[in-house]
Each structure stands twice: as structure tokens, then as C-alpha cells.
Write an enzyme that holds these catalytic residues in place. Structure first.
Site, PDB file in Angstrom:
ATOM      1  N   PRO A 466       0.902  -1.226   0.157  1.00 26.64           N
ATOM      2  CA  PRO A 466      -0.090   0.048  -0.044  1.00 26.64           C
ATOM      3  C   PRO A 466       0.757   1.327  -0.210  1.00 26.64           C
ATOM      4  CG  PRO A 466      -0.922  -1.642   1.784  1.00 26.64           C
ATOM      5  CD  PRO A 466       0.569  -2.207   1.231  1.00 26.64           C
ATOM      6  N   TYR A 626      -1.943   5.285  13.280  1.00 25.52           N
ATOM      7  CA  TYR A 626      -3.459   5.766  12.766  1.00 25.52           C
ATOM      8  C   TYR A 626      -3.947   5.150  14.003  1.00 25.52           C
ATOM      9  CZ  TYR A 626      -0.997   7.030   8.581  1.00 25.52           C
ATOM     10  OH  TYR A 626      -0.350   7.414   7.602  1.00 25.52           O
ATOM     11  N   ARG A 768       8.623   1.060  -3.083  1.00 23.07           N
ATOM     12  CA  ARG A 768       9.396   2.162  -3.903  1.00 23.07           C
ATOM     13  C   ARG A 768       9.935   1.497  -5.106  1.00 23.07           C
ATOM     14  NH1 ARG A 768      10.570   4.098   1.465  1.00 23.07           N
ATOM     15  NH2 ARG A 768      10.192   6.244   1.574  1.00 23.07           N
TER      16      ARG A 768
END
Length: 810
Positions: A466, A626, A768
Site C-alpha cells: 500500500p 493511525y 518504492r
């Protein structure tokens, strides 16, 4: 033995990641070791005595007329010899507080890279070393009665006594003053009447400690105890042997260093060492006890010691390596765990680099800066490899249940310097056997084997991780997302994951985050999943659901990561009213019971929309600080109700959300959970916490754990490096049996194959690399010569399944 302990004219490719090095056992300042002569200046070696002196016209710049070397270990002695050889007019003095006949340790392993540097800098020393070195190729791993041998490794070793004798003799022949049984004056005293002070006084460096304010050392003591011993016979390979005792797991590292002798290191966790009673035994008793524990490896022979003591390894890092005209080398500047054999190697290479820098630069200051600039990246890389190896041995008890050949492969690749491709070149027979045990069909790399999660079979082990894009409008994914996810799906991975898809407007990180709180957003996601299923058949697409918690209402990454919006901020909620960055980010409201219920329903509704949108897999985001991660970490959850306190309380709400989502999500479709296995901050999530969190989600029905780390608090101190998060995935997989997705600086297909074969991961997620190359998986297949069903090229792309000709080719 004649065939094993043979000298070869040319060294094979030696890998320091597989070599133990007793130079790490003690302070080099306490490790002088001449030959049998009490005065090394009288022990002339013909090869050394006949070496021509350099032309004085080639003397180094700057002009250093007086040099002091503190510490008579290999690094200090070799530095003294090189500096004197570069300018015979110099006065070079070595201070060594011990007698010439004193020594610590037994054998030393040197890589061919290091020997090559010695050959170039001082052929006489190289020739003298070469006459006494023993060489061998094999590594034996003995585990639960099964001996696995891997060949082609190319080691070179000799006795520490002989190494120091050679260096003593070379120094004496060149005119270096060797002052034994003499404590060196403090560095500041030496600096007053010497042009350069070389501090080679080892891991317990007095020079470093006296000037700690300038060098700024950081010293970490680790969790294992070890002792250096010797056996009066030569092992026929580098041997690792595991003993599973009633007290815990112990390990033996052993290698030959001359025709009739071997170094033997015994190591175990501190708690195992104490349980076994070693803390109450003296040196002789410990030696006898170790010989009994590893009697089979030793063939019933005895072990011997020489001033041997149990110790815990200490990793030394310094912010600076020089202060004025004083410079640190070797263990005084840095240490690397003995299991990768780099202590003497690093010290000798430091000496080489220091001498060359002093030769090539006009001032001492420039030379010392150049020395550090050259060596620091090399040392940092070595220390990362050593840390991985050290951690592997500290966690050995978690690896022992692997089958023998997989265990051996895991051990050999533990430092990440030796990889699947590297071992395939060295020992194709061994590697092929490990691949066959793993289930690879002939000609199929491990990454192209299928993996099943509930009712979903992934055709290969590659996951597009993600990655937040921050380009949505009102939470709706657009053409950018279609192209972004669609192109990566066409690139061949087994699974493509969305960015974190937010379950409410208030749960967004930025205004550009995607969502699933409306049916319109679900319809836009359906367009993307339909494309993937139709145009990239065989590639699965998963959705990651999350809520930003206290890290929300911020600017897009490229506008100022984690910075609040200049206007239009929305209120935040979290486990506790703690701002992410006090003074910068807003203080969130702690969720009450009504708020908890509301958020839980938002996740459930988003999961239903995700199912209708056609996603094949759902991941619950419980990482990176989060909302759900904020409940799990003790650094961000300060609640005093049933949703805080101990780990069971901190787990309660994330598990409630998971259960609700699992009930709403189709039974045959898998669910995974992403966690931060460490906060990289004091007082945060522990290793034991991470295992317990993973186990709890597994018990509630999670099909795999996606193991990430950090991003929970802003003052974290991550230990970045290649594949740096995989040890956490490895630990969770071994402790719980739950399949794991490894993520974090995995950048090559060789790394992926190595992690899978070693049993450290079941799937590998790369971010990446897929931004750099959407066709990363297809290119990995082409580079490995794989053309099977796990990585099919889309029909319109088949003409491009080989690199095009370049330059003058074609």
C-alpha cells in the site's frame, strides 16, 4: 586433513558474513602476542627483513615526524608499520601495557578483500601471512543430529599468536619502537609532543572514554554471553552446532586456524547462561562444562582456555572518530559482532585507509576527515550486517523448529550479505535441495511459487505494498488510481494493494485520501477492480481499510508531511487526547463508547462496500500510529477504562473492529492485518507485545499479518537498513505460526527469494521498487530466466519480454 587445510595460490571469494573473528573477544590494547621470542625485534622473518624500504622521496604528506600508537593489537601494529614504511624518517612508537608473551583469543579469520589490501600496501607482510594461513571451503551446520554441509565459501585463517608475531617482527625490522609492559600516557599528553596519536586501544578504549564529549560514543550491550576457547585439533569446516539443553538453546561456532588447532566459541542467551549455572563457574569449570555439552562436535576431546572469560558483546558506535590530532581505529572506533568475523578485518582496513589518507592529503585535519569519510560507510554497512547476525543468534530459539536444510539456509543468510543467488553460485547442489524442500518446481525461483490464503490463491509471492497517493477528490479514486494500480497489476505481482482507504471523511490523513464511506466511491473502486480482473487475470487486488486517528487533517506529503492544513482542518479522534506533534498538530478527542461504536460501524460499512466493489482481500490497518494502532501502543493509549491499560485492554477495540469487519467480509475472502511490531521508541511496543498482538488477531481469524514497524511517535529512532523490518516478521511467524507479509526496504528479487527460502516470510511487499518500475515482477522473472505461469506477460506486452538491444548491439 591435508586436502582441507591447504594453501592455495589464489584465494577463493571469501565472505566475511560467514566468518568468526576472535579479535572481537577482548581489547586489542590487551592483546599483544609475539612469537615465542620475548623480544619481537629479535624474531626476524626473512620475508620481512628482505622487503625493500620505500623511497624517502615518496614520504607521506603531511610531514608527521612523531607518531604515537596506543594499543598493540593487529590494527595498532599494522598502522604503525604502514606509517613507518611510508616515511622511514618518522619516529613511530607503540605502547602496549601487556608483556610480549601475553595474548587473548586463538585464531583470526581474514577475508580475501583484506588480504588483497595488505598485499598492495606491504607485500612482505602478505607473504609472511600466506605461509601460515590455512584455507577451507565448507560450512557445517549441525542441528538436531543432522549435519548439513555447504561448500564454496573460501575461508582463510591463522593463529592470533602468529599474526601478532609477524606484525611485531615487521615493526621491529622497520624501526618502530615497541614499548611493552608500559601504560601509554593519556592521549592529550601524547598529543603535546607527537604529530599524530592513533588510538587502537580496543573496545574498552581509555582514549575514547577520556574524550567522550568529542567522540560521542554509543555503546550497546547485547543479550548473549559467550566465551573464547580452543580445541587441539582442526575442524574440517567452519562448524555451527546447536545444543538444545534443559536450560535453553546454546550454540557453538568453531573453525580451524592451524593444522592442529581450532577456535571454539560457545554462546547462549544470558538467561540460559544463568539457568545452566555458568555464572557460578570459574574459567576451568566453564571450559570442562562446554566440552561436555558439545562432546559430539569435539569427538570427546577437551577444550582449553587462555585467560578466557564469559562476556556480553558490546556494539560501539562513535559520532566522530577524530579529535584534534588523535584518531580512533578498530574496536576503539567501532565493533561488529564476532559472528561475521570483522573485528581484525575492520581494524586492518582502518589502518590501511588511515595510512593512505595521510599520504594523499596535505594536512592532518584533511587526512583524518578523508579517512573517516572513506571508512564510515563501510563500517556502517558491516555493523548493519553484524547486527542482523547478532540478532539472529539472540533469537536462535525461535529458529530451531525449522527443518535441517531450511535451518542451515536461514543461518547462512542471516546477515543478508549472503543471499540465495550468492549461495546458488557457491553451492548449487545445496541450494537446489533447499528449493526442492520449499516446493519449487524445477526452474522456478521461490518467489514464483503460489500461496493460498483462505479461498484466494496468489500465483506468486510478490505484493505491491500500500502506498498513499493523496490525489483523490472527495475520497473518490480517479483516472490516476486506475492507471497507477492497473499498471502495477499488469506488471505481474500476485497481489496489488490499494493505499489506505479511509472509512470516513474525518478518518482521512489528507484531503487527497481515498475513501469508502459512500456508494459513489465504491463504484469508482469497482471500475479499478474490474480492470485488474479483466486485463491482468491472475493478479489479485486488495483494499486496506484505515482511519487516521490523531495523524489526520494534514497536508499532502509533498506539501509538508504531518503538517496541519493551513485552513479547513477537521476535528480528530484517538485513543487518548495526545497530539502527534505537540504544538504543531491538534489535540484529538478521546473516543467515548458512542464514538467507538460509530467508528466500528464505519469500518463495517466500508468493508461491505469493498466486498461489493470486487476486492479479493481486505487488510485492516493497525499500524503507523493511525487510529487502531494508537490503541495498541502504550505510548499513545493512556486510557484508564477497559480499552486501555495492559495489552489485553489495548487490544480490545482493534479486535472488536476486526470481528465486525470479518463478519461483514465474505467468508471465502481473506483478511490480513498490518501492525507496527515496534515503535522504535523507549516504552513502546515490545517484541513480546508484537507477538501477542499477532497471535490475538490470528485467533480472531486473520489469515496473515503484514509486519511493519514504527511511525507511531515522531521521536522514533529506527534502525534503517536493507530488509530491516524482516526480523520482526520472522519472529512473529516462528512464534505464532501465522503467515506473514514482510515489508521494509526489500528491493531485490534476490532478497525476496532469500527471505522466502529461509522461512522468514510467506509473502514480500515492495513499495518504492514498484514506483520505480511498474513491471518489477515481470522483469524479475526475465532476469532469472523464468517463463512459467506465475509471471505471464500480458499479450500486448509479450514482444517486450526481453531487454532491448542498446549501444552498438543489434
Amino acid at each position: 586433513m591435508a586436502g582441507v587445510l591447504r594453501m592455495r595460490a589464489q584465494a577463493q571469494a571469501s565472505d566475511p558474513a560467514q566468518a568468526s573473528d576472535p579479535a572481537q573477544a577482548s581489547d586489542p590494547a590487551q592483546a599483544s602476542d609475539p612469537a615465542q621470542a620475548s623480544d619481537p625485534a629479535q624474531a626476524s622473518d626473512p620475508a620481512l627483513a628482505q622487503a625493500p624500504a620505500p623511497d624517502p622521496a615518496q614520504a607521506a604528506a603531511p610531514a608527521l615526524s612523531r607518531i604515537a600508537v596506543v594499543g598493540g593489537g593487529p590494527g595498532g601494529l599494522y598502522a604503525a608499520a604502514l606509517l613507518k614504511r611510508l616515511d622511514p624518517a618518522r619516529e613511530v612508537t607503540v605502547w602496549e601495557r601487556n608483556a610480549p608473551s601475553d595474548t587473548f583469543g586463538f585464531g583470526v579469520v581474514l577475508s580475501d578483500e583484506t588480504l588483497g589490501g595488505i598485499r598492495e600496501a606491504d607485500p612482505a607482510v602478505y607473504e609472511a601471512l600466506g605461509r601460515d594461513m590455512v584455507r577451507w571451503d565448507d560450512i557445517d551446520v549441525v542441528h538436531r543430529g543432522h549435519r548439513t554441509t555447504s561448500t564454496g565459501h573460501g575461508f582463510a585463517a591463522l593463529g592470533r599468536r602468529r599474526l601478532l608475531e609477524i606484525l611485531h617482527t615487521r615493526c621491529a625490522d622497520l624501526g618502530v619502537r615497541l614499548r611493552f609492559r608500559t601504560e601509554a600516557p593519556p592521549a592529550e599528553v601524547l598529543a603535546a609532543d607527537h604529530d599524530l596519536v592513533v588510538a587502537a586501544d580496543g573496545v574498552h578504549s581509555r582514549t575514547r572514554e577520556a574524550h567522550a564529549a568529542h567522540f560521542r560514543p554509543s555503546i550497546t550491550t547485547h543479550r548473549c554471553r559467550y566465551i573464547w576457547l580452543a580445541a587441539d585439533f582442526a575442524f574440517d569446516a567452519f562448524r555451527f552446532e546447536i545444543a538444545e539443553t534443559e536450560y535453553g538453546v546454546m550454540q557453538l561456532h568453531a573453525y580451524p586456524y592451524e593444522a592442529g588447532a581450532s577456535t571454539v566459541i560457545v554462546e547462549m542467551r544470558e538467561e540460559v547462561w544463568r539457568a545452566a549455572g555458568f555464572d557460578e563457574l570459574d574459567e576451568a569449570e566453564s571450559t570442562v562444562r562446554c566440552a561436555k555439552i558439545f562432546a559430539e562436535a569435539l569427538g570427546g576431546r577437551e577444550l582449553r582456555s587462555h585467560r578466557s572469560a564469559w562476556t556480553a558483546f558490546r556494539t560501539v558506535v562513535n559520532a566522530r572518530w577524530s579529535y584534534g590530532t588523535t584518531v580512533l581505529i578498530g574496536d576503539a572506533a567501532h565493533t561488529a559482532h564476532f559472528s561475521i568475523g570483522s573485528g581484525t578485518k575492520l581494524a586492518v582496513e582502518d589502518a590501511l585507509a588511515l595510512a593512505h589518507s595521510l599520504r594523499d592529503h596535505p594536512t592532518t585535519g584533511e587526512a583524518l576527515a578523508a579517512y573517516e569519510a572513506e571508512r564510515r560507510p563501510v563500517v556502517a554497512s558491516t555493523q548493519r550486517a553484524a547486527a542482523a547476525s547478532l540478532q539472529w543468534f539472540e533469537e536462535l530459539a525461535g529458529h530451531v523448529d525449522r527443518p535441517p536444510r531450511r535451518f542451515a539456509f536461514d543461518l547462512l543468510t542471516r546477515s543478508r550479505r549472503v543471499t540465495h543467488a550468492n549461495l546458488r553460485l557457491r553451492d548449487p547442489a545445496f541450494t537446489t535441495t533447499v528449493e526442492r524442500d520449499f516446493g519449487c518446481p524445477p526452474g522456478t525461483p521461490p518467489m514464483f511459487t503460489p500461496f493460498r490464503l483462505r479461498g484466494l490463491t496468489l500465483r506468486n509471492r510478490i505484493v505491491v505494498s500500500p502506498m498513499d497517493m493523496y490525489v483523490a477528490e472527495d475520497g473518490v479514486p480517479g483516472d490516476f488510481h486506475l492507471v497507477h494500480l492497473g499498471s502495477r497489476a499488469l506488471g505481474g505481482p500476485g497481489l496489488v494493494m490499494t493505499e489506505m482507504v479511509c472509512v470516513s471523511p474525518e478518518g482521512r490523513i489528507t484531503p487527497g485520501c481515498t475513501g469508502l464511506w459512500t456508494d459513489g466511491q465504491a463504484a469508482a473502486w469497482s471500475r479499478i477492480t474490474d480492470f485488474v480482473h479483466a486485463r491482468a487475470p491472475g493478479t489479485a487486488i486488495g483494499v486496506q481499510l484505515g482511519h487516521s486517528g490523531r495523524k489526520g487533517s494534514t497536508r499532502r506529503m509533498w506539501e509538508g508531511i504531518d503538517q496541519p492544513l493551513p485552513e479547513g482542518n477537521w476535528p480528530l479522534v484517538a485513543a487518548s487526547p495526545l497530539p502527534y506533534r505537540p504544538g504543531a498538530n491538534q489535540t484529538p478527542r478521546a473516543l467515548d463508547r458512542a464514538g467507538l461504536a460509530s467508528v466500528r460501524e464505519e469500518f463495517t460499512a466500508a468493508a461491505r462496500r469493498a466486498a461489493h466493489a470486487g476486492f479479493d482481500l481486505l487488510e485492516l490497518h493497525c499500524a503507523h500510529g493511525y487510529l487502531l494502532s494508537g490503541f495498541l501502543s502504550p505510548l499513545t493509549n493512556h486510557r484508564t477504562d477497559g480499552y486501555g491499560g495492559d495489552l489485553a485492554g489495548r487490544l480490545r477495540f482493534p479486535l472488536e473492529v476486526f470481528d465486525a469487519v470479518r463478519e461483514a467480509w465474505p467468508e471465502d475472502r481473506p483478511m490480513t492485518v498490518r501492525i507496527s511490531a515496534t515503535d522504535w521508541a523507549e516504552g513502546g511496543t515490545t517484541d513480546e507485545d508484537a507477538v501477542a498482538v499477532a497471535r490475538a488477531f490470528r485467533e480472531h481469524g486473520a489469515d496473515a499479518i503484514d509486519v511493519s514497524t514504527g511511525q507511531v511517535v515522531p521521536d522514533e529512532t529506527p534502525a534503517y537498513g536493507r530488509s530491516y523490518q524482516t526480523p520482526y516478521a520472522d519472529r512473529i511467524r516462528n512464534a505464532t505460526g501465522v503467515p506473514v507479509i514482510a515489508v521494509g526496504a526489500i528491493s531485490s528479487w534476490d532478497d525476496v527469494n532469500s527471505l522466502l527460502l529461509a522461512g522468514r516470510a510467506d509473502l514480500c511487499a515492495l513499495a518504492r521498487p514498484h514506483l520505480y518500475d511498474p513491471n518489477w515482477t515481470l522483469h524479475a522473472a526475465a532476469e532469472q530466466g523464468y517463463e512459467g505461469p506465475a509471471a505471464p506477460w500480458p499479450a500486448p506486452y509479450r514482444a517486450g519480454n526481453r531487454p532491448p538491444p542498446t549501444g552498438r548491439r543489434g
